[in-house]
Write a protein that holds these residues in place. Structure first.
Motif, PDB file in Angstrom:
ATOM      1  N   VAL A 297       0.835  -1.198   0.000  1.00 47.91           N
ATOM      2  CA  VAL A 297       0.000   0.000   0.000  1.00 47.91           C
ATOM      3  C   VAL A 297       0.875   1.256   0.000  1.00 47.91           C
ATOM      4  O   VAL A 297       1.892   1.300   0.700  1.00 47.91           O
ATOM      5  CB  VAL A 297      -0.922   0.006   1.245  1.00 47.91           C
ATOM      6  N   PRO A 298       0.493   2.284  -0.755  1.00 48.49           N
ATOM      7  CA  PRO A 298       1.225   3.556  -0.667  1.00 48.49           C
ATOM      8  C   PRO A 298       1.181   4.098   0.761  1.00 48.49           C
ATOM      9  O   PRO A 298       0.145   4.040   1.432  1.00 48.49           O
ATOM     10  CB  PRO A 298       0.454   4.467  -1.625  1.00 48.49           C
ATOM     11  N   ALA A 303      -1.572   6.122   5.902  1.00 48.80           N
ATOM     12  CA  ALA A 303      -1.807   7.171   6.898  1.00 48.80           C
ATOM     13  C   ALA A 303      -3.300   7.398   7.101  1.00 48.80           C
ATOM     14  O   ALA A 303      -3.765   7.583   8.240  1.00 48.80           O
ATOM     15  CB  ALA A 303      -1.125   8.463   6.464  1.00 48.80           C
ATOM     16  N   LYS A 304      -4.065   7.365   6.020  1.00 49.94           N
ATOM     17  CA  LYS A 304      -5.512   7.537   6.115  1.00 49.94           C
ATOM     18  C   LYS A 304      -6.182   6.310   6.731  1.00 49.94           C
ATOM     19  O   LYS A 304      -7.060   6.418   7.587  1.00 49.94           O
ATOM     20  CB  LYS A 304      -6.098   7.812   4.722  1.00 49.94           C
ATOM     21  N   ILE A 305      -5.755   5.126   6.290  1.00 51.60           N
ATOM     22  CA  ILE A 305      -6.333   3.889   6.823  1.00 51.60           C
ATOM     23  C   ILE A 305      -6.098   3.792   8.321  1.00 51.60           C
ATOM     24  O   ILE A 305      -6.973   3.369   9.089  1.00 51.60           O
ATOM     25  CB  ILE A 305      -5.735   2.657   6.092  1.00 51.60           C
ATOM     26  N   SER A 306      -4.926   4.214   8.767  1.00 55.56           N
ATOM     27  CA  SER A 306      -4.548   4.117  10.183  1.00 55.56           C
ATOM     28  C   SER A 306      -5.432   4.960  11.100  1.00 55.56           C
ATOM     29  O   SER A 306      -5.462   4.732  12.312  1.00 55.56           O
ATOM     30  CB  SER A 306      -3.096   4.522  10.373  1.00 55.56           C
ATOM     31  N   CYS A 343     -13.450   2.863   3.128  1.00 52.90           N
ATOM     32  CA  CYS A 343     -12.285   3.723   3.364  1.00 52.90           C
ATOM     33  C   CYS A 343     -11.293   3.612   2.210  1.00 52.90           C
ATOM     34  O   CYS A 343     -10.792   4.630   1.708  1.00 52.90           O
ATOM     35  CB  CYS A 343     -11.617   3.333   4.685  1.00 52.90           C
ATOM     36  N   VAL A 344     -11.015   2.386   1.781  1.00 54.93           N
ATOM     37  CA  VAL A 344     -10.067   2.156   0.691  1.00 54.93           C
ATOM     38  C   VAL A 344     -10.589   2.746  -0.609  1.00 54.93           C
ATOM     39  O   VAL A 344      -9.832   3.376  -1.375  1.00 54.93           O
ATOM     40  CB  VAL A 344      -9.787   0.646   0.545  1.00 54.93           C
ATOM     41  N   GLU A 345     -11.864   2.574  -0.876  1.00 51.43           N
ATOM     42  CA  GLU A 345     -12.434   3.073  -2.137  1.00 51.43           C
ATOM     43  C   GLU A 345     -12.344   4.589  -2.237  1.00 51.43           C
ATOM     44  O   GLU A 345     -12.250   5.146  -3.336  1.00 51.43           O
ATOM     45  CB  GLU A 345     -13.888   2.630  -2.246  1.00 51.43           C
TER      46      GLU A 345
END
Length: 347
Positions: A297-298, A303-306, A343-345
């Protein structure tokens, strides 16, 4: 306390309700200790039946490291070691427990967490044809896990080849099944419990990660390893006084196909996540169809997923990408999977 949704391992939750029900129902009963009660024996019988072999010895221990150490100590003399993938659990995630007990772990290179029959043959031949072989640790056991540390699984052909090679060279074949239910439920799996019981000298069925509060069921086919095994359970600190707590859990898990049912749920949840990650264009460290997803993952996306989710960090891939593990389990809620997908989408 964090309010994040946890995907970092497959033992975040407690136990399946049917396991807890059995523990509560029998809580005030008096039974013999040390796994010599009727519930442990009933669980043994169910496991033997599921494995298709009434001759199997079945023992219950509390956790995976304790189980690995006890089995390896039962098999090896002090000058002998165990071959495994360099990424194998006993080599990297058990704080040197096997080596602290006097047996060297002999790591073999592996890009996908697995080792092959050809590697085993090459390692053994290199040992016996070395002029200094008596000055070196003798390979005597093969350790594999299914699924592996990177979520891959062995095919029946691969396990058969390993078994035949072990028989040829007089080696023991030991399969760590801490996540065995998830391997058996994977869409690309062609192994069954009877296959594993027939091909391995010893293996174990994981409970801690597959619906139990704790516990692993060691299944021994080779009578050489079964001899005095309870002595070694005791010596290695694994003989639980309230042993019926282990038997009850496996009795519940092996009633009416519960173990298989809840393992399949974890795989279904992982498949949903995998489809979303693939659609996003993410790649994988080692592609697999089990409950552990090692996805690249980039860092900006991580950072956003976390902000909402916990995962396990595995390794840096390059200056802007990392490999992380998302893990589903028997208890993973579909609503949590859907939240992560949303979230990923949006990234």
């Amino acid at each position: 306390m964090s309010d994040k949704i946890l995907f970092q391992c497959d033992y975040n939750e407690g136990a399946h309700p049917k396991v807890l029900e059995r523990l509560v129902q029998t809580n005030m009963e008096q039974t013999p200790g040390y796994s010599e009660d009727k519930y442990c024996e009933e669980a043994r019988e169910k496991i033997r039946k599921t494995c298709g072999d009434d001759s199997l010895a079945v023992h219950f221990l509390v956790g995976g490291t304790q189980t690995n150490v006890t089995v390896i100590n039962a098999a090896l003399r002090k000058h002998q070691g165990v071959l495994c993938a360099v990424t194998g659990h006993i080599n990297v995630h058990e704080t040197g427990a096997v080596e602290a007990c006097g047996h060297k772990v002999l790591g073999l290179p592996s890009p996908d967490g697995k080792i092959t029959a050809a590697q085993v043959a090459e390692a053994y031949e290199a040992h016996i044809h070395n002029d200094s072989f008596e000055h070196m640790v003798q390979p005597k056991m093969i350790y594999i896990s299914n699924p592996t540390e990177v979520g891959t699984i062995y095919s029946k052909a691969e396990l058969t080849a390993l078994s035949e090679t072990c028989h040829k060279y007089g080696l023991y074949l030991f399969l760590d099944g801490a996540r065995l239910g998830y391997g058996l439920a994977a869409p690309d799996n062609d192994l069954t419990l009877p296959d594993i019981a027939a091909l391995c000298d010893v293996f174990y069925i994981g409970g801690t990660k597959v619906g139990a509060l704790f516990g692993e069921a060691v299944v021994i086919k080779n009578p050489e390893l079964a001899q005095d095994f309870r002595y070694l359970i005791k010596q290695n600190g694994g003989m639980l006084a309230k042993g019926r707590l282990l038997g009850l859990q496996f009795d519940a898990l092996f009633t009416d196909g519960l173990y298989q049912e809840i393992s399949a749920h974890a795989i279904a949840m992982a498949e949903k996540l995998r489809e979303a990650f693939t659609a996003k264009g993410y790649n994988y460290l080692a592609p697999n169809r089990t409950n552990q997803i090692f996805v690249i993952v980039p860092d900006a996306h991580l950072a956003k997923i976390s902000e909402q989710f916990e995962y396990s960090y595995d390794q840096r891939i390059d200056a802007t990408h990392s490999c992380v593990r998302f893990c589903t389990s028997w208890a993973t809620k579909e609503e949590n999977v859907d939240a992560l997908i949303r979230c990923v989408e949006k990234l």
